[in-house]
Design a protein around this motif. Structure first.
Motif, PDB file in Angstrom:
ATOM      1  N   ASP A  61       2.748   8.542  37.902  1.00 39.40           N
ATOM      2  CA  ASP A  61       1.935   7.538  37.250  1.00 39.40           C
ATOM      3  C   ASP A  61       1.866   6.309  38.162  1.00 39.40           C
ATOM      4  OD1 ASP A  61       0.884   5.529  35.709  1.00 39.40           O
ATOM      5  OD2 ASP A  61       1.871   6.225  33.863  1.00 39.40           O
ATOM      6  N   PRO A  62       0.670   5.991  38.668  1.00 34.19           N
ATOM      7  CA  PRO A  62       0.560   4.857  39.595  1.00 34.19           C
ATOM      8  C   PRO A  62       1.057   3.553  38.980  1.00 34.19           C
ATOM      9  CG  PRO A  62      -1.517   6.073  39.458  1.00 34.19           C
ATOM     10  CD  PRO A  62      -0.623   6.626  38.410  1.00 34.19           C
ATOM     11  N   MET A  63       0.939   3.446  37.653  1.00 31.87           N
ATOM     12  CA  MET A  63       1.383   2.212  37.004  1.00 31.87           C
ATOM     13  C   MET A  63       2.888   1.988  37.182  1.00 31.87           C
ATOM     14  SD  MET A  63      -0.840   0.267  36.019  1.00 31.87           S
ATOM     15  CE  MET A  63       0.161  -0.910  35.106  1.00 31.87           C
ATOM     16  N   VAL A  64       3.624   3.096  37.340  1.00 31.47           N
ATOM     17  CA  VAL A  64       5.065   2.963  37.539  1.00 31.47           C
ATOM     18  C   VAL A  64       5.339   2.211  38.847  1.00 31.47           C
ATOM     19  CG1 VAL A  64       7.249   4.199  37.805  1.00 31.47           C
ATOM     20  CG2 VAL A  64       5.535   5.030  36.207  1.00 31.47           C
ATOM     21  N   PHE A  65       4.506   2.481  39.859  1.00 29.75           N
ATOM     22  CA  PHE A  65       4.662   1.766  41.134  1.00 29.75           C
ATOM     23  C   PHE A  65       4.519   0.263  40.914  1.00 29.75           C
ATOM     24  CE2 PHE A  65       3.776   5.824  43.204  1.00 29.75           C
ATOM     25  CZ  PHE A  65       4.654   5.760  44.270  1.00 29.75           C
ATOM     26  N   VAL A  66       3.501  -0.104  40.142  1.00 31.72           N
ATOM     27  CA  VAL A  66       3.245  -1.522  39.895  1.00 31.72           C
ATOM     28  C   VAL A  66       4.436  -2.142  39.172  1.00 31.72           C
ATOM     29  CG1 VAL A  66       1.729  -3.170  38.737  1.00 31.72           C
ATOM     30  CG2 VAL A  66       0.754  -1.127  39.819  1.00 31.72           C
ATOM     31  N   VAL A  67       4.908  -1.439  38.152  1.00 31.52           N
ATOM     32  CA  VAL A  67       6.035  -1.954  37.360  1.00 31.52           C
ATOM     33  C   VAL A  67       7.273  -2.115  38.229  1.00 31.52           C
ATOM     34  CG1 VAL A  67       7.632  -1.367  35.507  1.00 31.52           C
ATOM     35  CG2 VAL A  67       5.193  -0.993  35.184  1.00 31.52           C
ATOM     36  N   VAL A  68       7.551  -1.097  39.060  1.00 34.89           N
ATOM     37  CA  VAL A  68       8.747  -1.148  39.897  1.00 34.89           C
ATOM     38  C   VAL A  68       8.612  -2.249  40.952  1.00 34.89           C
ATOM     39  CG1 VAL A  68      10.126   0.117  41.599  1.00 34.89           C
ATOM     40  CG2 VAL A  68       9.439   1.226  39.475  1.00 34.89           C
ATOM     41  N   PHE A  69       7.429  -2.410  41.521  1.00 30.42           N
ATOM     42  CA  PHE A  69       7.224  -3.495  42.476  1.00 30.42           C
ATOM     43  C   PHE A  69       7.425  -4.854  41.798  1.00 30.42           C
ATOM     44  CE2 PHE A  69       5.331  -0.735  45.709  1.00 30.42           C
ATOM     45  CZ  PHE A  69       5.815  -1.355  46.849  1.00 30.42           C
ATOM     46  N   GLN A  70       6.985  -4.961  40.571  1.00 30.31           N
ATOM     47  CA  GLN A  70       7.184  -6.218  39.830  1.00 30.31           C
ATOM     48  C   GLN A  70       8.665  -6.508  39.648  1.00 30.31           C
ATOM     49  OE1 GLN A  70       4.362  -5.519  36.522  1.00 30.31           O
ATOM     50  NE2 GLN A  70       3.934  -7.686  36.682  1.00 30.31           N
ATOM     51  N   GLU A  71       9.428  -5.453  39.284  1.00 34.50           N
ATOM     52  CA  GLU A  71      10.875  -5.625  39.126  1.00 34.50           C
ATOM     53  C   GLU A  71      11.517  -5.978  40.458  1.00 34.50           C
ATOM     54  OE1 GLU A  71      12.602  -5.717  36.494  1.00 34.50           O
ATOM     55  OE2 GLU A  71      11.489  -4.696  34.928  1.00 34.50           O
ATOM     56  N   MET A  72      11.025  -5.368  41.534  1.00 30.60           N
ATOM     57  CA  MET A  72      11.621  -5.557  42.852  1.00 30.60           C
ATOM     58  C   MET A  72      11.401  -6.972  43.371  1.00 30.60           C
ATOM     59  SD  MET A  72      10.802  -3.230  46.184  1.00 30.60           S
ATOM     60  CE  MET A  72      11.227  -1.681  45.426  1.00 30.60           C
ATOM     61  N   LEU A  73      10.199  -7.464  43.190  1.00 28.09           N
ATOM     62  CA  LEU A  73       9.839  -8.746  43.787  1.00 28.09           C
ATOM     63  C   LEU A  73      10.037  -9.914  42.843  1.00 28.09           C
ATOM     64  CD1 LEU A  73       6.659  -7.419  45.563  1.00 28.09           C
ATOM     65  CD2 LEU A  73       8.736  -8.174  46.683  1.00 28.09           C
ATOM     66  N   GLY A  74      10.173  -9.611  41.553  1.00 34.64           N
ATOM     67  CA  GLY A  74      10.403 -10.671  40.576  1.00 34.64           C
ATOM     68  C   GLY A  74       9.308 -11.721  40.626  1.00 34.64           C
ATOM     69  N   PRO A  75       9.697 -12.996  40.727  1.00 34.09           N
ATOM     70  CA  PRO A  75       8.693 -14.071  40.687  1.00 34.09           C
ATOM     71  C   PRO A  75       7.787 -14.094  41.925  1.00 34.09           C
ATOM     72  CG  PRO A  75      10.901 -14.947  41.074  1.00 34.09           C
ATOM     73  CD  PRO A  75      11.063 -13.507  40.760  1.00 34.09           C
ATOM     74  N   LEU A  76       8.167 -13.346  42.960  1.00 31.43           N
ATOM     75  CA  LEU A  76       7.334 -13.329  44.168  1.00 31.43           C
ATOM     76  C   LEU A  76       6.161 -12.372  44.058  1.00 31.43           C
ATOM     77  CD1 LEU A  76       9.918 -13.357  47.114  1.00 31.43           C
ATOM     78  CD2 LEU A  76       8.345 -15.163  46.457  1.00 31.43           C
TER      79      LEU A  76
END
Lengths: 124, 439
Positions: free
Chosen positions: A5-20
């Motif tokens: 699910d491509p959305m999982v990539f987005v979610v994980v990147f959000q968790e990884m980068l946080g406020p950045l």
């Protein structure tokens, strides 16, 4: 059972980068837009500027690999674990080269305005 | 030395490259479905990885259900990070966050612990005296670290006199790093082992032996140390092909292996650990030891009707659930997920990631009067660190089959940088997304 699910990539990147995360997305979008604006303004690619940007870009590639090593507490020997590691290293380097070249090209275009015709290799 | 080696969190924050390599780990178990209207009362005992992921998925799937989480602990621990903390690569805060930050809207948290399960009456009783009835129960209590089962051992000893223990929590992991760092200066005998009970992340004891070996080599003191790994049986890992690979690596790194050794006592003053072996009691002197206690189901589960009554999982009170559906074998409105589940493999976050969607799907199917075909195959994953900067991405199932997410691309039994990169930067974000029901 598994499906990508491509959305999982987005979610994980959000968790990884946080406020950045969103500032980085904005930086990428603004950078791409700025490159487009510069290319339209100059009526094409400015070859001398491109070569300079590419030279900076090469350094950007090494900076990207160095950043990755720093972030993951790795040493140069770790990058040679197997072919997939070489590919990963090259992919990081290429991504760094492309990103830094684009940023450098836009930066040089904004700082130096060289309108001499002989330096333009490609015109639209 | 410790502060020098501990990276700041900003490293992770700065990172944007490399996560594209985590496609398989990122695959999503079940697609989103229409929400089912229900007034069911669902109680989830335990708000760790399995409990929170269950709550998030239930909120996504149900409309109107009363979802209640019960857990007394306010802090949430990212347990896969303990090894990195104990390796001196991350500060303890890397593994600490707040449970409340992950409670999904639509679920309620009761900050109490469960004293008794009464599945015949469909209710639980809390330590604070509350009786909480349910229509469905998900037990996600995790497990109990039974330090007291090793004579002479207690958690207060961790970080003193050469005693480390990675499992006991973020502080213990950091204290373990301090002792290991001291050991890398002085040298001596480094002792590693594991208990003969079921345990969470059975790769962690091996990882820590490898990491200590690497730290010693970096410090230039490997030559004046002896490393010993005392296995509880004749294998080093439950999956035979992985066990054999680890044997080869230990041999390569000059780690001495002894088998059928189960730690029964420790003498912190004399720095001697005692093991039960087929040849009788054996003592091993150490200068640094990573103590891993026996692990059991929490007392409330162990003493309830939920525990296995017979068989291999009965002695330590693991929950009697079907290994494929995670549904209780005798109480069909009860599910067990995470460490407490009495299933043959996997007490890891990766197991939770694949167990929870299956259990939730069966629960939702029961609510709708239907059935579910979802099944958990025992999948679990262990990024087996073999040195700082390299890991083997070992994935397997109930049958001891290797189940690589990237067959032909990331070899499961090779020491690769890419596997290390995933462990370092992609697993925690994936874990946090899992808590929120998004991965």
């Amino acid at each position: 059972m598994k499906q990508l699910d491509p959305m999982v990539f987005v979610v994980v990147f959000q968790e990884m980068l946080g406020p950045l995360f969103w500032p980085l997305i904005a930086f990428i979008l603004v950078g791409a837009l700025a490159l487009l604006v510069v290319l339209i303004r100059d009526g094409g690619v400015h070859s001398r500027r491109l070569i300079r940007a590419e030279l900076i870009g090469l350094l950007g590639g090494f900076a990207a690999v160095a950043l990755m090593m720093w972030v993951t507490a790795s040493s140069p020997g770790d990058l040679l674990g197997g072919p997939i590691d070489w590919l990963l290293t090259i992919a990081i380097w290429v991504a760094g080269v492309i990103g830094a070249t684009m940023v450098a090209y836009v930066g040089l275009s904004l700082i130096v305005r060289d309108n001499s015709d002989h330096s333009r290799a490609f015109r639209r | 030395m410790a502060s020098k080696s501990i990276n700041s969190l900003s490293r992770r924050s700065l990172l944007s490259l490399g996560a594209a390599a985590t496609a398989g780990i990122l695959s999503r178990p079940a697609s989103a479905q229409a929400r089912l209207a229900t007034k069911a009362r669902i109680v989830i005992v335990g708000a760790g990885a399995a409990g929170l992921a269950s709550a998030s998925r239930l909120v996504q799937r149900l409309d109107g259900a009363a979802i209640t989480l019960i857990d007394a602990r306010k802090a949430h621990f990212y347990q896969p990070g303990f090894t990195l903390v104990a390796a001196g690569l991350k500060p303890k805060d890397y593994a600490i966050s707040q449970t409340r930050d992950y409670i999904p809207a639509g679920a309620t948290l009761i900050e109490d612990s469960v004293a008794a399960f009464e599945p015949e009456q469909n209710r639980v009783k809390t330590t604070g005296g509350q009786t909480i009835p349910y229509d469905f129960l998900i037990v996600a209590t995790g497990l109990q670290l039974d330090y007291g089962a090793i004579s002479g051992m207690e958690t207060g000893l961790i970080g003193k006199n050469g005693i480390g223990s990675v499992y006991a929590g973020p502080e213990a992991a950091e204290a373990t790093w301090r002792e290991m760092a001291r050991f890398t200066d002085t040298g001596g005998v480094g002792l590693f082992h594991r208990p003969d009970t079921e345990m969470k992340c059975a790769g962690a004891p091996l990882k820590y032996a490898f990491i200590t070996d690497d730290r010693l080599r970096r410090a230039g003191t490997r030559g004046k140390t002896e490393l010993i790994y005392a296995a509880q049986n004749k294998a080093l890992f439950s999956v035979p092909i992985v066990s054999e690979k680890v044997r080869m690596l230990f041999q390569d790194r000059n780690v001495r292996m002894v088998h059928d050794h189960v730690m029964t006592a420790i003498d912190p003053g004399r720095k001697i650990a005692t093991f039960r072996t087929p040849a009788g009691s054996q003592e091993i002197r150490y200068d640094f030891v990573n103590v891993i206690p026996p692990m059991r189901a929490p007392k409330a589960v162990r003493e309830s009707a939920l525990a296995w009554q017979t068989g291999a999982f009965a002695a330590d009170g693991w929950m009697e659930v079907d290994m494929k559906t995670l549904r209780h074998k005798r109480f069909p409105n009860v599910f067990g997920v995470g460490d407490v589940a009495g299933v043959p493999k996997g007490k890891t976050a990766a197991s939770v990631k694949w167990q929870v969607p299956v259990a939730v799907d069966h629960l939702v199917a029961s609510l709708s009067g239907g059935t579910s075909s979802e099944a958990y195959n025992g999948y679990t994953s262990c990024p087996l660190i073999t040195r700082i900067g390299r890991a083997m991405l070992v994935e397997f199932d109930y049958e001891n089959n290797l189940t690589p997410s990237f067959p032909g691309i990331i070899a499961p039994l090779e020491e690769l940088w890419i596997s290390w990169v995933m462990k370092e930067i992609a697993l925690k974000p994936t874990y946090l997304a899992m808590l929120r029901g998004q991965a």
